[in-house]
Design an enzyme around this catalytic site. Structure first.
Site, PDB file in Angstrom:
ATOM      1  N   GLY A  22      27.216  36.675  -6.016  1.00  0.00           N
ATOM      2  CA  GLY A  22      26.527  35.904  -4.973  1.00  0.00           C
ATOM      3  C   GLY A  22      27.202  34.573  -4.737  1.00  0.00           C
ATOM      4  O   GLY A  22      26.557  33.516  -4.740  1.00  0.00           O
ATOM      5  N   ALA A  23      28.537  34.611  -4.512  1.00  0.00           N
ATOM      6  CA  ALA A  23      29.326  33.374  -4.453  1.00  0.00           C
ATOM      7  C   ALA A  23      29.591  32.901  -3.030  1.00  0.00           C
ATOM      8  O   ALA A  23      30.322  31.931  -2.840  1.00  0.00           O
ATOM      9  CB  ALA A  23      30.646  33.585  -5.182  1.00  0.00           C
ATOM     10  N   ASN A  24      29.022  33.567  -2.031  1.00  0.00           N
ATOM     11  CA  ASN A  24      29.361  33.197  -0.648  1.00  0.00           C
ATOM     12  C   ASN A  24      28.515  32.053  -0.090  1.00  0.00           C
ATOM     13  O   ASN A  24      28.836  31.512   0.972  1.00  0.00           O
ATOM     14  CB  ASN A  24      29.271  34.415   0.289  1.00  0.00           C
ATOM     15  CG  ASN A  24      27.904  35.052   0.248  1.00  0.00           C
ATOM     16  OD1 ASN A  24      27.607  35.775  -0.703  1.00  0.00           O
ATOM     17  ND2 ASN A  24      27.063  34.779   1.217  1.00  0.00           N
ATOM     18  N   GLY A  26      25.238  28.796  -1.178  1.00  0.00           N
ATOM     19  CA  GLY A  26      24.327  28.162  -2.145  1.00  0.00           C
ATOM     20  C   GLY A  26      24.979  27.757  -3.450  1.00  0.00           C
ATOM     21  O   GLY A  26      26.119  27.280  -3.503  1.00  0.00           O
ATOM     22  N   GLY A  28      25.973  29.631  -5.960  1.00  0.00           N
ATOM     23  CA  GLY A  28      27.123  30.468  -6.326  1.00  0.00           C
ATOM     24  C   GLY A  28      28.396  30.005  -5.642  1.00  0.00           C
ATOM     25  O   GLY A  28      29.486  30.035  -6.236  1.00  0.00           O
ATOM     26  N   SER A 166      15.504  30.753 -13.920  1.00  0.00           N
ATOM     27  CA  SER A 166      14.680  29.789 -13.172  1.00  0.00           C
ATOM     28  C   SER A 166      13.481  29.358 -14.013  1.00  0.00           C
ATOM     29  O   SER A 166      13.010  30.107 -14.885  1.00  0.00           O
ATOM     30  CB  SER A 166      14.169  30.450 -11.890  1.00  0.00           C
ATOM     31  OG  SER A 166      13.215  29.637 -11.261  1.00  0.00           O
ATOM     32  N   TYR A 195       9.013  37.692  -8.884  1.00  0.00           N
ATOM     33  CA  TYR A 195      10.236  36.877  -8.979  1.00  0.00           C
ATOM     34  C   TYR A 195      10.307  36.263 -10.392  1.00  0.00           C
ATOM     35  O   TYR A 195      11.339  36.327 -11.064  1.00  0.00           O
ATOM     36  CB  TYR A 195      10.219  35.771  -7.910  1.00  0.00           C
ATOM     37  CG  TYR A 195      11.392  34.811  -8.010  1.00  0.00           C
ATOM     38  CD1 TYR A 195      12.682  35.242  -7.738  1.00  0.00           C
ATOM     39  CD2 TYR A 195      11.200  33.475  -8.376  1.00  0.00           C
ATOM     40  CE1 TYR A 195      13.773  34.364  -7.825  1.00  0.00           C
ATOM     41  CE2 TYR A 195      12.273  32.593  -8.462  1.00  0.00           C
ATOM     42  CZ  TYR A 195      13.555  33.039  -8.193  1.00  0.00           C
ATOM     43  OH  TYR A 195      14.619  32.174  -8.281  1.00  0.00           O
TER      44      TYR A 195
HETATM   45  N1  LIG Z   1      17.531  27.398  -4.953  1.00  0.00           N
HETATM   46  C1  LIG Z   1      16.684  27.156  -5.932  1.00  0.00           C
HETATM   47  O1  LIG Z   1      15.855  26.238  -5.857  1.00  0.00           O
HETATM   48  C2  LIG Z   1      16.712  28.015  -7.179  1.00  0.00           C
HETATM   49  C3  LIG Z   1      15.851  27.676  -8.222  1.00  0.00           C
HETATM   50  C4  LIG Z   1      15.878  28.437  -9.386  1.00  0.00           C
HETATM   51  C5  LIG Z   1      16.754  29.489  -9.506  1.00  0.00           C
HETATM   52  N2  LIG Z   1      17.575  29.814  -8.468  1.00  0.00           N
HETATM   53  C6  LIG Z   1      18.485  30.949  -8.650  1.00  0.00           C
HETATM   54  O2  LIG Z   1      19.798  30.579  -8.310  1.00  0.00           O
HETATM   55  C7  LIG Z   1      20.542  31.721  -7.874  1.00  0.00           C
HETATM   56  C8  LIG Z   1      21.288  31.396  -6.595  1.00  0.00           C
HETATM   57  O3  LIG Z   1      20.332  31.131  -5.595  1.00  0.00           O
HETATM   58  P1  LIG Z   1      20.592  30.175  -4.330  1.00  0.00           P
HETATM   59  O4  LIG Z   1      19.511  29.179  -4.333  1.00  0.00           O
HETATM   60  O5  LIG Z   1      21.980  29.735  -4.273  1.00  0.00           O
HETATM   61  O6  LIG Z   1      20.253  31.219  -3.153  1.00  0.00           O
HETATM   62  P2  LIG Z   1      21.056  31.694  -1.869  1.00  0.00           P
HETATM   63  O7  LIG Z   1      21.607  30.527  -1.141  1.00  0.00           O
HETATM   64  O8  LIG Z   1      20.115  32.604  -1.146  1.00  0.00           O
HETATM   65  O9  LIG Z   1      22.256  32.540  -2.492  1.00  0.00           O
HETATM   66  C9  LIG Z   1      21.999  33.748  -3.147  1.00  0.00           C
HETATM   67  C10 LIG Z   1      23.284  34.533  -3.285  1.00  0.00           C
HETATM   68  O10 LIG Z   1      22.950  35.813  -3.858  1.00  0.00           O
HETATM   69  C11 LIG Z   1      23.473  36.816  -3.006  1.00  0.00           C
HETATM   70  N3  LIG Z   1      22.720  38.058  -3.001  1.00  0.00           N
HETATM   71  C12 LIG Z   1      21.458  38.292  -2.594  1.00  0.00           C
HETATM   72  N4  LIG Z   1      21.178  39.607  -2.660  1.00  0.00           N
HETATM   73  C13 LIG Z   1      22.309  40.219  -3.116  1.00  0.00           C
HETATM   74  C14 LIG Z   1      22.671  41.545  -3.393  1.00  0.00           C
HETATM   75  N5  LIG Z   1      21.828  42.568  -3.172  1.00  0.00           N
HETATM   76  N6  LIG Z   1      23.912  41.812  -3.855  1.00  0.00           N
HETATM   77  C15 LIG Z   1      24.806  40.813  -4.049  1.00  0.00           C
HETATM   78  N7  LIG Z   1      24.527  39.533  -3.798  1.00  0.00           N
HETATM   79  C16 LIG Z   1      23.282  39.237  -3.335  1.00  0.00           C
HETATM   80  C17 LIG Z   1      23.478  36.202  -1.620  1.00  0.00           C
HETATM   81  O11 LIG Z   1      24.344  36.939  -0.776  1.00  0.00           O
HETATM   82  P3  LIG Z   1      24.032  37.077   0.807  1.00  0.00           P
HETATM   83  O12 LIG Z   1      24.433  35.798   1.421  1.00  0.00           O
HETATM   84  O13 LIG Z   1      24.849  38.249   1.214  1.00  0.00           O
HETATM   85  O14 LIG Z   1      22.559  37.342   0.926  1.00  0.00           O
HETATM   86  C18 LIG Z   1      23.958  34.809  -1.944  1.00  0.00           C
HETATM   87  O15 LIG Z   1      25.344  34.812  -2.112  1.00  0.00           O
HETATM   88  C19 LIG Z   1      19.523  32.852  -7.728  1.00  0.00           C
HETATM   89  O16 LIG Z   1      19.609  33.705  -8.838  1.00  0.00           O
HETATM   90  C20 LIG Z   1      18.187  32.126  -7.720  1.00  0.00           C
HETATM   91  O17 LIG Z   1      17.144  32.924  -8.215  1.00  0.00           O
HETATM   92  C21 LIG Z   1      17.588  29.094  -7.303  1.00  0.00           C
END
Ligand SMILES: NC(=O)c1ccc[n+]([C@@H]2O[C@H](COP(=O)([O-])OP(=O)(O)OC[C@H]3O[C@@H](n4cnc5c(N)ncnc54)[C@H](OP(=O)(O)O)[C@@H]3O)[C@@H](O)[C@H]2O)c1
Length: 328
Positions: A22-24, A26, A28, A166, A195
């Site tokens: 998920g590096a594209n 946020g 990642g 999380s 979740y």
């Molecule tokens: N943001 C927060 O406040 C927060 C807080 C606690 C924990 N987290 C955790 O941090 C991690 C990153 O989250 P983020 O906030 O950066 O969210 P994000 O911006 O939505 O990024 C999530 C990444 O995961 C990828 N992904 C989703 N479904 C996928 C699938 N089926 N196969 C492969 N890749 C997939 C997305 O790809 P696409 O672009 O293709 O969808 C995107 O690259 C997550 O595990 C999240 O639970 C985030």
């Protein structure tokens, strides 16, 4: 006390191979970019090639700007050593295809960052029949780690699996009979609960894996990145309480930007001081407490068995991989 902590700006050799799921976008995106800017070869494991390639172009542009600014810790390569490989965590078959391609590359693997995730999704099931957040956030990335473990075990010292969990792990339950939410309907499916469960399972995976990897070169760490403004909210824009919470968090200034949100992950992946460290859950780059439902060894072992049963059903976990997982 202690002030803001970040990751040390170390130089990483190009031979150090890191996979970020998920590096594209946020957290990642920033994780992959910074680890690559410190010199490592980084594989962006993403489900959509176009989104990943756009991200790679943007990363290289930002890298040039950091070089021009002479930012501390940024290497002087002409371009980042970043590559795309397709991985859809909603499909166990896609994980297997990824593993095959990676093995065929003959590469070593030093760090696996399990970051891909979806938040607070409505009740939904994958083609393989698992609750979507369970499979994307936990099961598929457990399978990925399981199959990459033999490579990591022969990749030299200080290999790490970093699980981006999380604080939502606190809002979980441990009940294997209800784990797939089949007892729920669309109206009473607890999106926060499911979740939270998926995030709790990642931390439980850390403990169970570490128990079996005690005498190996591979360590497992987990973390909470903070409340980070990313695309994670795309699945719950319809939930009013979360809109209010997000607005309030922004107002009191606790919302992190994606770089700040990635600092704890990057620290877990690269900080030399964490060599050999196991079983720690970090927030703000510091060790943090974990809910006792999750630190319960019996729960961890029940989940471990359940997980392997799920994966053995589809013949995704052959005996040699199970042996490697069990520390043999
Ligand atoms: N943001 C927060 O406040 C927060 C807080 C606690 C924990 N987290 C955790 O941090 C991690 C990153 O989250 P983020 O906030 O950066 O969210 P994000 O911006 O939505 O990024 C999530 C990444 O995961 C990828 N992904 C989703 N479904 C996928 C699938 N089926 N196969 C492969 N890749 C997939 C997305 O790809 P696409 O672009 O293709 O969808 C995107 O690259 C997550 O595990 C999240 O639970 C985030």
């Amino acid at each position: 006390m202690g002030g803001h902590q970040s990751f040390p700006r170390v130089t990483l050799p190009k031979e150090r191979v890191v996979i970020v799921t998920g590096a594209n976008t946020g957290i990642g995106y920033e994780t992959a970019k910074w680890i690559a800017m410190m010199g490592a070869t980084v594989i962006l494991a993403c489900r959509f090639e176009e989104r990943a390639r756009e991200a790679m172009t943007k990363m290289n542009a930002e890298f040039q700007a950091e070089k021009d600014r002479k930012t501390e810790g940024v290497v002087d390569y002409p371009e980042l050593r970043i590559e795309f490989m397709k991985l859809d965590c909603a499909s166990l078959q896609s994980v297997m295809d990824f593993v095959k391609e990676f093995k065929n590359s003959g590469r070593q693997l030093h760090v696996l960052v399990c970051n891909a995730g979806i938040g607070l999704h409505k009740q939904a099931y994958t083609d393989e029949g698992y609750e979507l957040m369970f499979q994307v956030n936990y099961l598929s990335q457990y399978l990925l780690a399981a199959h990459l473990l033999p490579i990591m075990k022969t990749s030299g010292e200080d290999c790490r699996i970093v699980l981006v969990s999380s604080e939502a792990h606190r809002y979980s339950e441990f009940n294997l009979d209800r784990i797939q939410g089949k007892h729920c309907n669309e109206q009473n499916f607890g999106r926060v609960l499911f979740y939270g469960n998926s995030k709790a399972f990642q931390i439980m995976q850390m403990f169970s894996m570490n128990r079996r990897l005690q005498n190996s070169n591979v360590t497992v760490l987990s973390l909470h990145p903070g409340m980070v403004e990313t695309e994670v909210s795309r699945n719950f824009k319809d939930m009013k309480t979360f809109t209010v919470l997000t607005t309030l968090t922004k107002f009191v200034g606790q919302m992190k930007n994606p770089f700040e949100g990635a600092e704890t992950t990057i620290n877990a992946a690269v900080n030399p001081a964490l060599k050999g460290v196991r079983d720690v859950y970090y927030t703000d780059c510091k060790p943090a407490t974990i809910h006792n439902r999750v630190t319960n060894t019996q729960n961890q072992e029940s989940l471990w068995t359940y997980t392997q049963e799920c994966l053995k059903k589809g013949a995704f976990l052959p005996d040699d991989i199970v042996k490697c997982l069990e520390g043999e």
